[in-house]
Structures are given as structure tokens and as C-alpha cells.
Design a protein around this motif. Structure first.
Motif, mmCIF file in Angstrom:
data_model
loop_
_atom_site.group_PDB
_atom_site.id
_atom_site.type_symbol
_atom_site.label_atom_id
_atom_site.label_comp_id
_atom_site.label_asym_id
_atom_site.label_seq_id
_atom_site.Cartn_x
_atom_site.Cartn_y
_atom_site.Cartn_z
ATOM 1 N N SER A 72 0.840 -1.201 0.000
ATOM 2 C CA SER A 72 0.000 0.000 0.000
ATOM 3 C C SER A 72 0.876 1.252 0.000
ATOM 4 C CB SER A 72 -0.898 -0.007 1.235
ATOM 5 O OG SER A 72 -1.347 1.304 1.516
ATOM 6 N N THR B 25 0.005 4.287 0.615
ATOM 7 C CA THR B 25 -0.302 5.207 1.728
ATOM 8 C C THR B 25 0.364 4.732 3.014
ATOM 9 O OG1 THR B 25 -2.351 3.980 1.997
ATOM 10 C CG2 THR B 25 -2.486 6.103 0.868
ATOM 11 N N SER C 162 0.630 12.107 4.629
ATOM 12 C CA SER C 162 0.490 10.945 3.750
ATOM 13 C C SER C 162 -0.710 10.083 4.086
ATOM 14 C CB SER C 162 1.761 10.095 3.798
ATOM 15 O OG SER C 162 2.056 9.726 5.118
ATOM 16 N N VAL C 163 -1.128 10.075 5.318
ATOM 17 C CA VAL C 163 -2.216 9.154 5.652
ATOM 18 C C VAL C 163 -3.478 9.926 5.999
ATOM 19 C CG1 VAL C 163 -1.817 8.908 8.150
ATOM 20 C CG2 VAL C 163 -2.656 6.961 6.841
HETATM 21 N N1 GLU Z 1 -7.486 5.218 3.825
HETATM 22 C C1 GLU Z 1 -6.464 6.076 4.374
HETATM 23 C C2 GLU Z 1 -5.628 6.713 3.300
HETATM 24 O O1 GLU Z 1 -5.873 6.561 2.140
HETATM 25 C C3 GLU Z 1 -5.643 5.310 5.375
HETATM 26 C C4 GLU Z 1 -4.490 4.510 4.840
HETATM 27 C C5 GLU Z 1 -4.960 3.398 3.959
HETATM 28 O O2 GLU Z 1 -5.535 2.454 4.491
HETATM 29 O O3 GLU Z 1 -4.779 3.522 2.756
HETATM 30 O O4 GLU Z 1 -4.710 7.412 3.647
#
Ligand code: GLU
Length: 390
Positions: A15, A17, A38-39
Motif C-alpha cells: 500500500s 499510503t 500521507s495518511v
Molecule cells: N485510507 C487512508 C488513506 O488513504 C488510510 C491509509 C490506507 O488504508 O490507505 O490514507
């Protein structure tokens, strides 16, 4: 390539993020002054009544297994939340609780996708949607959107993209990372198209519903097109609305067969979500909701300040997001200098600000920031970005 990894895992990237956030945390732990944009995580403190409910649950010994899809008490509170806040009236047999909305999406897609199936995802998209689809062995079909079009897909675009292999359409309104927010009439137009394709399921990720800055209430597909509700899975939660990201509680409402399938998978992946977090989520759903209006106004004020500051930096431009707490920043004019948006994000990190490159969201030549950060840090981050790009 590591031969020990499964073919399914090799298909997916970490991920973007959480990777950038982990990196920012590691740099901070090493003594660097890093501001993380970033988050997507509200900086507000979790409401005291929610924290008190978690403590009371610990003291009461609520530290054992619950039913896999959540306690009866939380399922009832979840049904109340869907009816009161989203207008979706469902019995408790049609709701489930998981360790964050992400897990609900993971289970729903893994429970229904086969190799060869296609999943339509408006792009830019939230980082995890395509990776979950790929992990399940299905094909990602990007539906490109533009800032000029409000980052929303059109009914014509949807009609053209659907094939006999289409299994899901993933909708996210208000959307991450663009803030795209679908008005009721546009959802109804999409519904018209979906009616002609009974095999297509719809995931409506409404996790940012309380953070809508446009006039009028939140619109959602299961309400605008009730005849389609038997194939719509709506995702919600407490992470974004109630500043409860660490509790890891997501909720879903949908057809009973799909909820049962998701719980079947969950019975083998994690079992029940954390019992203490469940007690906290009951308090969140059943307790006062009036502070959400104040929080939204604070986010709106920040949004306006951040958009103005970003647009004043040469080489950057961003539209005003209609919802959520992200800005998708276009930095195309800077790509000749940096090469690509990952290099730009690393450059900003060197200057003490963590952002996520647009390429992680199926975009390019830019980055996403979260403005769910306290005002002083946000202003300092904007100063650093401006200084880094001189
Ligand atoms: N959904 C949030 C974001 O896009 C939290 C991190 C993740 O789960 O991607 O920053």
C-alpha cells in the motif's frame, strides 16, 4: 523475485499510503522532523465518550471472542447507523463488522471474484482497490476521470466499459484521493445503466459520507436506486468520522448472501474484530453525533486554506475537493525537473513533508496530501513544500 511468494502476492504492490506513513514514522523515530500528510487520519482526539466505553469494556472483562461478524449489540448499532446516517434500512442480518473498512472490501471481493472477472474502478482510485482485485485474480478496468469532470465517471462511460465479464463497479463518494462526490441525479443515471446489467455488483464505499462540503445531504446508490440495493454493498465505519483509525472497525451493509460470504471468509482470516474496539464503536454510533458538524466545518476551513496555498505554489494546481480530507495535487509542470512523481514525493520527504505520489492512486505527475492535520503543522508543511519547490 522471491520463489517463496505466491503468484497472487507477486501480483500486488505494498500500500502506497501505509508505506509512506511507515517511512515517515521511521524517519521521525530516527530524530528527523517529518510532517506526515500521507495518511488519511483525523488529527482530532477520539471523543471522550468513545474512549470511556473502551475502558469500561476492559474493566467489564469484554476481552473474549464475540460472534465473527460483530456482537449483537454492535450489529444493532450498525443497523441504526446505516438507517440514521445513510438512509439504508436493513435488518441486522444484512450488516457485518470487520477490522476496518479495508477488511470488509477485501473479503467481499475475495468472496466473489474469479480469474477473468473484470472490476471497474474510477481512477484516480484509493490505493488498495486495484491491489485487492489483482490479489483475487481478477482484472482491473480503469475508468479515467479528470479534474474538469469533477473526477466523476459518467453514465455513458460506465455503459461503454461494462462487458459480460464485469463483476463489480467500485464507487467511492466522497472519494479518496480526489474528493469526488456524486450528486443523487448522477447516481440515478449510473443506476439506469446498471439495471441493464444484472450480473454487476456495486461496492459503494461511503466511509467519508460525513465529510461532504457540497450543499444537500449525502447521496448513496442503495437509497437512490432501491431496486438495485440487493446487489449493492455499502461500506462505512468510525475511523474517519469519529477519529478512531487505530480501533480498526469497519462496517458493511448489503444482501444477506454476500454478508454471509464475507463472514465465512472472516471466520478464517481474523475471526471477530477486537472486542474492546467493538464496544467503542457502539458508543460512537449510539452516542452524540453533533460534534461531527463542527469537525466538518473545521475540515472545510482547512480545505480552503490548503487549496489556496497549494495553488499559489508555482508548478502546483489542485481543484477544490467536494468531500473527504484530501487534495489531489497536479505537478505536471515539475515533472521535467523531477522525472516522475515518486522522485518528487521523495524530494518533499527530504524537505520534511511526507506525501503520496499520484502514481499510487492510478494517476501520474502529482501527489496527494491529507489535510486532516492540525493547523500549525499543516501551515508549516505548506511552507516546506513551497520552499522545496523554489
Ligand atoms: N485510507 C487512508 C488513506 O488513504 C488510510 C491509509 C490506507 O488504508 O490507505 O490514507
Amino acid at each position: 523475485m522471491n520463489d517463496n511468494l505466491s503468484i497472487a502476492l507477486v501480483r500486488i504492490a505494498p500500500s502506497g499510503t501505509t508505506a509512506m506513513t511507515d517511512r515517515a514514522i521511521a524517519l521521525r523515530e530516527a530524530g528527523r522532523d517529518i510532517i506526515s500528510l500521507s495518511v488519511g487520519e483525523p488529527d482530532f482526539a477520539t471523543p471522550p465518550h468513545v474512549v470511556a466505553a473502551a475502558k469500561a469494556a476492559l474493566d467489564a472483562g469484554d476481552t473474549k471472542y464475540t460472534a465473527v461478524g460483530g456482537s449483537a449489540r454492535l450489529k444493532a448499532a450498525t443497523a441504526l447507523h446505516f438507517a440514521r446516517d445513510l438512509g439504508i434500512e436493513v435488518p441486522t442480518s444484512q450488516v457485518t463488522v470487520s477490522a476496518g473498512g479495508k477488511q470488509a472490501i477485501f473479503h467481499a471481493l475475495l468472496a466473489t471474484l474469479d480469474p477473468g472477472d473484470e472490476v471497474l474502478i474510477p481512477a484516480p482510485w484509493w490505493v488498495s482497490y486495484p491491489e485487492i482485485v489483482r490479489f483475487a485474480g481478477a482484472e482491473v478496468v480503469a475508468l479515467p476521470t479528470t479534474a474538469d469532470g469533477g473526477f466523476r465517471i459518467t453514465a455513458e462511460q460506465l455503459a461503454t466499459a461494462i462487458t459480460p465479464q464485469t463483476r463489480w463497479l467500485l464507487l467511492n463518494s466522497p472519494g479518496n484521493p480526489t474528493g469526488a462526490t456524486y450528486p443523487a441525479e448522477e447516481l440515478r443515471a449510473l443506476g439506469e445503466v446498471l439495471r441493464r446489467h444484472p450480473r454487476v455488483l456495486v461496492l459503494s464505499d461511503d466511509i467519508y459520507a460525513p465529510l461532504r462540503y457540497t450543499p444537500g445531504g449525502h447521496a448513496t446508490l442503495a437509497v437512490e436506486c432501491p431496486d438495485l440495493a440487493p446487489r449493492v454493498l455499502t461500506i462505512s465505519g468510525v475511523s474517519k468520522s469519529h477519529a478512531m483509525t487505530g480501533f480498526r472497525i469497519g462496517v458493511a451493509a448489503g444482501p444477506a448472501w454476500l454478508i454471509a460470504a464475507m463472514e465465512r471468509l472472516q471466520s478464517h482470516s481474523s475471526g471477530n474484530p477486537c472486542s474492546i474496539s467493538q464496544a467503542a464503536a457502539v458508543a460512537a454510533f449510539e452516542g452524540p453525533q453533533d460534534f461531527l458538524v463542527e469537525w466538518r466545518e473545521r475540515f472545510r476551513t482547512r480545505r480552503d486554506r490548503v487549496v489556496a496555498a497549494l495553488n499559489a505554489i508555482p508548478g502546483l494546481s489542485t481543484p477544490v475537493p467536494d468531500g473527504a480530507f484530501y487534495c489531489m495535487v497536479d505537478a505536471t509542470p515539475l515533472m521535467a525537473r523531477f522525472g516522475d512523481d515518486t522522485a518528487l514525493a521523495l524530494h518533499l520527504l527530504d524537505h520534511g513533508v511526507a506525501v503520496v505520489a499520484a502514481s499510487g492512486f492510478g494517476g501520474s505527475g502529482g501527489f496527494r496530501i491529507s489535510f486532516a492535520t492540525d493547523d500549525a503543522r499543516l501551515d508549516e508543511a505548506l511552507r516546506r513544500i513551497a520552499a522545496a519547490l523554489i
